[in-house]
Scaffold this active site. Structure first.
Site, short mmCIF file in Angstrom:
data_model
loop_
_atom_site.label_atom_id
_atom_site.label_comp_id
_atom_site.label_asym_id
_atom_site.label_seq_id
_atom_site.Cartn_x
_atom_site.Cartn_y
_atom_site.Cartn_z
N THR A 40 -26.61 -0.83 -19.08
CA THR A 40 -28.13 -1.19 -18.94
C THR A 40 -29.35 -0.29 -18.86
O THR A 40 -30.03 -0.35 -19.28
CB THR A 40 -28.17 -1.92 -17.44
OG1 THR A 40 -27.27 -2.93 -17.42
CG2 THR A 40 -29.48 -2.30 -17.11
N HIS A 43 -29.81 0.80 -22.69
CA HIS A 43 -30.42 -0.14 -22.95
C HIS A 43 -31.96 0.07 -22.64
O HIS A 43 -33.02 -0.13 -23.70
CB HIS A 43 -30.04 -1.36 -22.81
CG HIS A 43 -30.64 -2.41 -23.73
ND1 HIS A 43 -29.97 -2.70 -25.10
CD2 HIS A 43 -31.44 -3.62 -23.72
CE1 HIS A 43 -30.61 -3.62 -25.74
NE2 HIS A 43 -31.50 -4.21 -24.83
ZN LIG Z 1 -24.99 -0.70 -14.45
#
Ligand SMILES: [Zn+2]
Ligand SMILES: [Zn+2]
Length: 352
Positions: A40, A43
């Site tokens: 995450t 990204h």
């Molecule tokens: Zn995470």
């Protein structure tokens, strides 16, 4: 204090910000010990904003950007306003980063992770890429005495996999196939094994990650670039197919394969978030009554992850492939962007 803040894609800045001193009502201030980097974070750094909120968040009031990232962390409570069971100043804590309102329909049904107003520490409010972070008391979990703070930072990613296994209703005797042996795939493997799965097969092209999967108890690991994983697992499951396939690759093009690989009446659990559209041949879904489940984070899985570490059923040390100073965070993200599956979990610490 020096915090690592997201301003935009490829724009992460280490800068001086005021340290939180007095917690707001119902909150605590946590001195960060270790904070993990994950897909995450990568990204958001490369292509964000994806889950980073632009504008004011209704629960935190935080207006982003910029926002201090970091949501997988452990630390020590240094101040609190209010009380929480088992938590006092000086307590060692792992943090559930899910903000929640507590009163919406989903919170009232125990699904705080899909709260109508929810969001995550480090995305919707300032996170743990800093020496100190302010967090609601309800999101703190005491770390068992036998678990090191370095390992407690892994409770969050481990909880993601435990939750994925729960979403797929993995039960005793099930055969499971996990696609991808990154941190979430490994955690899903652990979740399936601790839910009683008879066998957990893993599809992973990286030899280093395949080794990790075997160390965590995978029954067998297949390289999808070398063999037909669907055929292999079909043969090993009495020509039935796995009861559950967990996709932990974040690659939507694999979902159709996952659907075709699972047994008739089986379940596919999707853990990765992607901004592209999924293409599935509906004949393979409908004619065999298969089901696709989305799995987001965790709810109530972080204490379970801590217990698995405390009881020795999971050795979190095996997940950690590097520990670096917080000030190197941006360089580490650049390295992870170029990594070909040698790293599993890299932790940052503001203490160095
Ligand atoms: Zn995470
Ligand atoms: Zn809510």
């Amino acid at each position: 204090m020096q915090a690592l803040r997201w301003y935009g894609a490829h724009d992460l800045r280490l800068e001086e910000v005021p340290a939180p001193q007095v917690p707001r009502p119902g909150n605590a201030i946590v001195e960060v010990a270790y904070v993990g980097l994950c897909g995450t974070d990568l990204h958001e750094y490369l292509h964000g904003p994806n889950m980073i909120r632009i504008g004011a968040h209704p629960l935190t009031g935080h207006v982003a950007p910029p926002v201090t990232m970091g949501h997988e962390f452990s630390g020590i409570v240094v101040a609190m306003d209010g009380s929480a069971s088992g938590i006092e100043v000086g307590a060692r804590v792992a943090v559930d980063p899910c903000y929640r309102c507590g009163v919406c329909r989903w919170c009232q049904h125990g699904k705080y992770h899909i709260c109508a107003l929810g969001g995550s520490v480090g995305l919707a409010g300032d996170g743990a890429f800093a020496p100190f972070v302010e967090v609601p008391l309800v999101q703190l979990h005491r770390v068992p005495d036998s678990v090191e703070l370095m390992h407690a930072a892994l409770a969050e990613p481990l909880a993601v996999g435990l939750h994925a296994a729960r979403r797929g209703a993995v039960g005793p005797g099930d055969n499971v196939l996990v696609l991808g042996a990154g941190p979430i795939g490994i955690s899903a493997l652990v979740g399936a094994l601790t839910s009683g799965a008879a066998a957990v097969y893993v599809s992973e092209p990286s030899p280093a990650r395949a080794e990790h999967a075997l160390a965590f108890g995978a029954t067998a690991v297949f390289d999808p670039t070398a063999v037909d994983v669907r055929r292999e697992v079909f043969g090993l499951t009495g020509r039935i197919g796995p009861d559950i396939v967990v996709d932990a690759t974040g690659r939507p093009e694999l979902i159709d394969l996952a659907v075709r690989t699972t047994r008739r009446g089986g379940r596919v659990v999707v853990t990765g978030v992607s901004d592209s559209t999924l293409s599935v041949d509906l004949r393979h879904l409908v004619l065999f009554e298969r089901t696709i489940y989305g799995s987001l984070g965790y709810n109530f899985d972080i204490p379970r992850a801590l217990e698995l570490m405390a009881t020795g059923r999971v050795d979190p040390q095996r997940l950690i492939t590097d520990v670096r100073p917080l000030r190197d965070g941006r360089a580490v993200l650049d390295e992870l962007a170029a990594d070909r599956g040698t790293q599993l979990k890299v932790l940052l610490t503001p203490k160095e």
